[in-house]
Design a protein around this motif. Structure first.
Motif, PDB file in Angstrom:
ATOM      1  N   THR A  13       0.842  -1.195   0.000  1.00  0.00           N
ATOM      2  CA  THR A  13       0.000   0.000   0.000  1.00  0.00           C
ATOM      3  C   THR A  13       0.873   1.239   0.000  1.00  0.00           C
ATOM      4  OG1 THR A  13      -1.789  -1.107   1.198  1.00  0.00           O
ATOM      5  CG2 THR A  13      -1.769   1.295   1.240  1.00  0.00           C
ATOM      6  N   LEU A  14       0.705   2.077  -1.009  1.00  0.00           N
ATOM      7  CA  LEU A  14       1.387   3.364  -1.061  1.00  0.00           C
ATOM      8  C   LEU A  14       0.370   4.451  -0.738  1.00  0.00           C
ATOM      9  CD1 LEU A  14       3.652   1.798  -2.655  1.00  0.00           C
ATOM     10  CD2 LEU A  14       4.009   3.929  -3.914  1.00  0.00           C
ATOM     11  N   ILE A  15       0.712   5.325   0.183  1.00  0.00           N
ATOM     12  CA  ILE A  15      -0.132   6.477   0.490  1.00  0.00           C
ATOM     13  C   ILE A  15       0.598   7.709  -0.024  1.00  0.00           C
ATOM     14  CG2 ILE A  15      -1.287   7.795   2.285  1.00  0.00           C
ATOM     15  CD1 ILE A  15      -1.482   5.308   3.951  1.00  0.00           C
ATOM     16  N   VAL A  16       0.054   8.289  -1.075  1.00  0.00           N
ATOM     17  CA  VAL A  16       0.723   9.372  -1.800  1.00  0.00           C
ATOM     18  C   VAL A  16       0.033  10.710  -1.490  1.00  0.00           C
ATOM     19  CG1 VAL A  16       1.457  10.202  -4.064  1.00  0.00           C
ATOM     20  CG2 VAL A  16       1.261   7.735  -3.638  1.00  0.00           C
ATOM     21  N   ARG A  17       0.842  11.709  -1.219  1.00  0.00           N
ATOM     22  CA  ARG A  17       0.291  13.051  -0.963  1.00  0.00           C
ATOM     23  C   ARG A  17       0.017  13.724  -2.307  1.00  0.00           C
ATOM     24  NH1 ARG A  17       2.146  18.380   1.520  1.00  0.00           N
ATOM     25  NH2 ARG A  17       0.555  18.870   3.083  1.00  0.00           N
ATOM     26  N   ALA A  40      -7.678  22.836  -2.891  1.00  0.00           N
ATOM     27  CA  ALA A  40      -7.287  23.962  -2.050  1.00  0.00           C
ATOM     28  C   ALA A  40      -6.079  23.598  -1.192  1.00  0.00           C
ATOM     29  CB  ALA A  40      -8.457  24.383  -1.151  1.00  0.00           C
ATOM     30  N   GLU A  41      -5.998  22.333  -0.802  1.00  0.00           N
ATOM     31  CA  GLU A  41      -4.914  21.845   0.044  1.00  0.00           C
ATOM     32  C   GLU A  41      -4.513  20.442  -0.421  1.00  0.00           C
ATOM     33  OE1 GLU A  41      -3.313  23.434   2.367  1.00  0.00           O
ATOM     34  OE2 GLU A  41      -4.584  25.231   2.439  1.00  0.00           O
ATOM     35  N   PRO A  42      -3.258  20.053  -0.153  1.00  0.00           N
ATOM     36  CA  PRO A  42      -2.850  18.672  -0.469  1.00  0.00           C
ATOM     37  C   PRO A  42      -3.634  17.671   0.382  1.00  0.00           C
ATOM     38  CG  PRO A  42      -0.936  20.088  -0.122  1.00  0.00           C
ATOM     39  CD  PRO A  42      -2.134  20.860   0.341  1.00  0.00           C
ATOM     40  N   TYR A  43      -3.758  16.453  -0.112  1.00  0.00           N
ATOM     41  CA  TYR A  43      -4.449  15.399   0.620  1.00  0.00           C
ATOM     42  C   TYR A  43      -3.746  14.070   0.342  1.00  0.00           C
ATOM     43  CZ  TYR A  43      -6.426  14.207  -3.944  1.00  0.00           C
ATOM     44  OH  TYR A  43      -6.570  13.846  -5.263  1.00  0.00           O
ATOM     45  N   TRP A  44      -4.001  13.083   1.193  1.00  0.00           N
ATOM     46  CA  TRP A  44      -3.378  11.764   1.042  1.00  0.00           C
ATOM     47  C   TRP A  44      -4.336  10.813   0.330  1.00  0.00           C
ATOM     48  CZ3 TRP A  44       1.662  11.123   2.295  1.00  0.00           C
ATOM     49  CH2 TRP A  44       2.248  12.065   3.162  1.00  0.00           C
ATOM     50  N   GLU A  45      -3.787  10.003  -0.580  1.00  0.00           N
ATOM     51  CA  GLU A  45      -4.582   9.000  -1.292  1.00  0.00           C
ATOM     52  C   GLU A  45      -3.810   7.687  -1.293  1.00  0.00           C
ATOM     53  OE1 GLU A  45      -6.910   8.340  -5.568  1.00  0.00           O
ATOM     54  OE2 GLU A  45      -5.663  10.115  -5.252  1.00  0.00           O
ATOM     55  N   ASP A  46      -4.525   6.590  -1.018  1.00  0.00           N
ATOM     56  CA  ASP A  46      -3.830   5.298  -0.940  1.00  0.00           C
ATOM     57  C   ASP A  46      -4.086   4.447  -2.180  1.00  0.00           C
ATOM     58  OD1 ASP A  46      -6.488   5.164   0.705  1.00  0.00           O
ATOM     59  OD2 ASP A  46      -6.102   3.095   0.087  1.00  0.00           O
ATOM     60  N   PHE A  47      -3.062   3.656  -2.528  1.00  0.00           N
ATOM     61  CA  PHE A  47      -3.103   2.755  -3.680  1.00  0.00           C
ATOM     62  C   PHE A  47      -2.509   1.409  -3.272  1.00  0.00           C
ATOM     63  CE2 PHE A  47      -2.594   7.063  -5.287  1.00  0.00           C
ATOM     64  CZ  PHE A  47      -3.551   7.153  -6.305  1.00  0.00           C
ATOM     65  N   ASP A  48      -3.165   0.329  -3.666  1.00  0.00           N
ATOM     66  CA  ASP A  48      -2.619  -1.013  -3.461  1.00  0.00           C
ATOM     67  C   ASP A  48      -1.961  -1.454  -4.768  1.00  0.00           C
ATOM     68  OD1 ASP A  48      -3.471  -1.171  -0.848  1.00  0.00           O
ATOM     69  OD2 ASP A  48      -5.404  -2.059  -1.393  1.00  0.00           O
ATOM     70  N   LYS A  94       3.530  -2.313   6.533  1.00  0.00           N
ATOM     71  CA  LYS A  94       2.877  -1.031   6.797  1.00  0.00           C
ATOM     72  C   LYS A  94       2.798  -0.231   5.502  1.00  0.00           C
ATOM     73  CE  LYS A  94       4.814  -0.798  11.486  1.00  0.00           C
ATOM     74  NZ  LYS A  94       5.682  -0.002  12.407  1.00  0.00           N
ATOM     75  N   PRO A  95       1.891   0.733   5.415  1.00  0.00           N
ATOM     76  CA  PRO A  95       1.829   1.567   4.219  1.00  0.00           C
ATOM     77  C   PRO A  95       3.126   2.360   4.027  1.00  0.00           C
ATOM     78  CG  PRO A  95      -0.165   1.815   5.542  1.00  0.00           C
ATOM     79  CD  PRO A  95       0.816   1.050   6.383  1.00  0.00           C
ATOM     80  N   ILE A  96       3.459   2.597   2.766  1.00  0.00           N
ATOM     81  CA  ILE A  96       4.622   3.413   2.424  1.00  0.00           C
ATOM     82  C   ILE A  96       4.128   4.811   2.060  1.00  0.00           C
ATOM     83  CG2 ILE A  96       6.546   3.696   0.808  1.00  0.00           C
ATOM     84  CD1 ILE A  96       6.492   0.618   0.454  1.00  0.00           C
ATOM     85  N   TYR A  97       4.588   5.808   2.800  1.00  0.00           N
ATOM     86  CA  TYR A  97       4.152   7.178   2.567  1.00  0.00           C
ATOM     87  C   TYR A  97       5.110   7.868   1.600  1.00  0.00           C
ATOM     88  CZ  TYR A  97       0.769   6.774   6.374  1.00  0.00           C
ATOM     89  OH  TYR A  97      -0.294   6.400   7.153  1.00  0.00           O
ATOM     90  N   VAL A  98       4.544   8.486   0.575  1.00  0.00           N
ATOM     91  CA  VAL A  98       5.345   9.163  -0.442  1.00  0.00           C
ATOM     92  C   VAL A  98       4.804  10.572  -0.631  1.00  0.00           C
ATOM     93  CG1 VAL A  98       6.206   9.093  -2.807  1.00  0.00           C
ATOM     94  CG2 VAL A  98       5.711   6.951  -1.612  1.00  0.00           C
ATOM     95  N   GLU A  99       5.713  11.552  -0.567  1.00  0.00           N
ATOM     96  CA  GLU A  99       5.299  12.952  -0.759  1.00  0.00           C
ATOM     97  C   GLU A  99       6.436  13.747  -1.378  1.00  0.00           C
ATOM     98  OE1 GLU A  99       4.884  15.210   2.986  1.00  0.00           O
ATOM     99  OE2 GLU A  99       5.850  13.488   3.982  1.00  0.00           O
ATOM    100  N   ALA A 100       6.140  14.938  -1.813  1.00  0.00           N
ATOM    101  CA  ALA A 100       7.142  15.805  -2.428  1.00  0.00           C
ATOM    102  C   ALA A 100       8.156  16.253  -1.382  1.00  0.00           C
ATOM    103  CB  ALA A 100       6.473  17.020  -3.056  1.00  0.00           C
TER     104      ALA A 100
END
Length: 251
Positions: A22-26, A34-42, A103-109
């Motif tokens: 599971t990747l949770i990408v910002r 209006a603001e960044p948000y998190w989205e998950d992908f399997d 665990k989910p992998i969090y990815v962001e800029a």
């Protein structure tokens, strides 16, 4: 005469097992968010895959609007620097199996630079600082062939020639996050590369530039930059050497 080893049947190699990550990408789209948000992908991955492979699968198979930079995919171009589980890394060098896939992998800029879309930031402030330190050879002589340099002289700046301008070090620096004027580690590293080059004649010019209030003295020696560098450059050491050169008046 055939040997016993040659006569023995070849062992079957087991198939590489796939697993779901599971990747949770910002995410952020300036045209509608209006603001960044998190989205998950399997995503189905293999042990040889890297985070960049996972992002490709998301973009190609699940959501074509996902935006990120990448080019060579071999840790050379520096395009795909991003925060993975809270650490600055190159997505193409980060193996999925080296992360905790339970665990989910969090990815962001990366931080500290203006966010443009999803994992893409505006790199112009970073390159503005890079250009400001005059990262090129300045010499008045015009040799008929190459400029000769000893092995020892070359070794003085060998480490800082490895920079690929990925901004991982600069955007990992707390001072850079809070102070938009600080040159940042990458600019200082690239200044170091020419300050300590025996063929260059503008070391003092660069030392004067970095002696500014937003230069090397803003560094708080947290070592974030050295830890973040995907090329293993001793960034904090390079900054310390530039500080010493300013104090002594010579490289």
């Amino acid at each position: 005469m055939a040997t016993a080893e040659a006569e023995a049947p070849a062992q079957e190699v087991g198939a590489v097992q796939a697993f779901t990550v599971t990747l949770i990408v910002r995410r952020f789209d300036p045209e509608k968010d209006a603001e960044p948000y998190w989205e998950d992908f399997d995503v189905e991955m293999y042990s040889t895959d890297r985070v960049l492979d996972a992002l490709h699968k998301i973009k190609w198979d699940q959501d074509g609007t996902l935006s990120f930079r990448r080019s060579c995919a071999h840790g050379i171009c520096g395009s795909d620097a991003m925060r993975i589980n809270g650490r600055n890394r190159l997505a193409c060098k980060t193996l999925i199996k080296d992360l905790d896939v339970t665990k989910p992998i969090y990815v962001e800029a990366i931080k500290g630079l203006p966010l443009e879309k999803d994992l893409i930031v505006d790199m112009e402030p970073f390159f503005e600082s890079y250009r400001a330190v005059q990262p090129f050879l300045i010499a008045s002589d015009k040799p008929e062939k190459e400029r000769i340099q000893t092995i020892e002289d070359r070794a003085r700046f060998d480490d800082t020639t490895k920079c690929i301008l990925c901004a991982a070090c600069t955007s990992s620096c707390p001072v850079f996050w809070t102070d938009g004027q600080y040159f940042g580690p990458a600019a200082i590293v690239n200044a170091h590369r020419f300050i300590f080059d025996s063929r260059d004649e503008a070391a003092q010019v660069r030392l004067d530039i970095l002696n500014d209030k937003e230069g090397v003295w803003r560094c708080r020696t947290t070592f974030n930059c050295s830890e973040a560098c995907p090329r293993g450059i001793e960034v904090t050491k390079a900054i310390a050497e530039v500080k010493q050169a300013i104090l002594t008046g010579r490289p």
